[in-house]
Design an enzyme around this catalytic site. Structure first.
Site, PDB file in Angstrom:
ATOM      1  CG  HIS A  11     -48.548  64.950 -32.163  1.00  0.00           C
ATOM      2  ND1 HIS A  11     -49.767  64.323 -32.127  1.00  0.00           N
ATOM      3  CD2 HIS A  11     -47.681  64.067 -32.697  1.00  0.00           C
ATOM      4  CE1 HIS A  11     -49.644  63.109 -32.626  1.00  0.00           C
ATOM      5  NE2 HIS A  11     -48.386  62.924 -32.966  1.00  0.00           N
ATOM      6  CD  GLU A  31     -52.098  63.488 -29.491  1.00  0.00           C
ATOM      7  OE1 GLU A  31     -52.434  62.295 -29.397  1.00  0.00           O
ATOM      8  OE2 GLU A  31     -50.921  63.850 -29.597  1.00  0.00           O
ATOM      9  CG  ASP A  33     -50.040  59.582 -27.971  1.00  0.00           C
ATOM     10  OD1 ASP A  33     -51.057  59.849 -28.624  1.00  0.00           O
ATOM     11  OD2 ASP A  33     -48.896  59.847 -28.373  1.00  0.00           O
TER      12      ASP A  33
END
EC number: 4.6.1.-
Length: 35
Positions: A11, A31, A33
């Protein structure tokens, strides 16, 4: 048997060098951003 995939997500991977770190910790998905 009803087998389902198990995702171990890395993450907030925000830099290329972090991909190896998360994979070495056992992540099998990443994942990111993006902004």
């Amino acid at each position: 048997a009803n087998k389902r995939p198990i995702w171990i997500m890395g993450h907030m991977v925000n830099a290329i060098y972090q991909i190896d770190e998360f994979v070495n910790l056992g992540a099998n998905s990443i994942e990111t951003d993006v902004s």
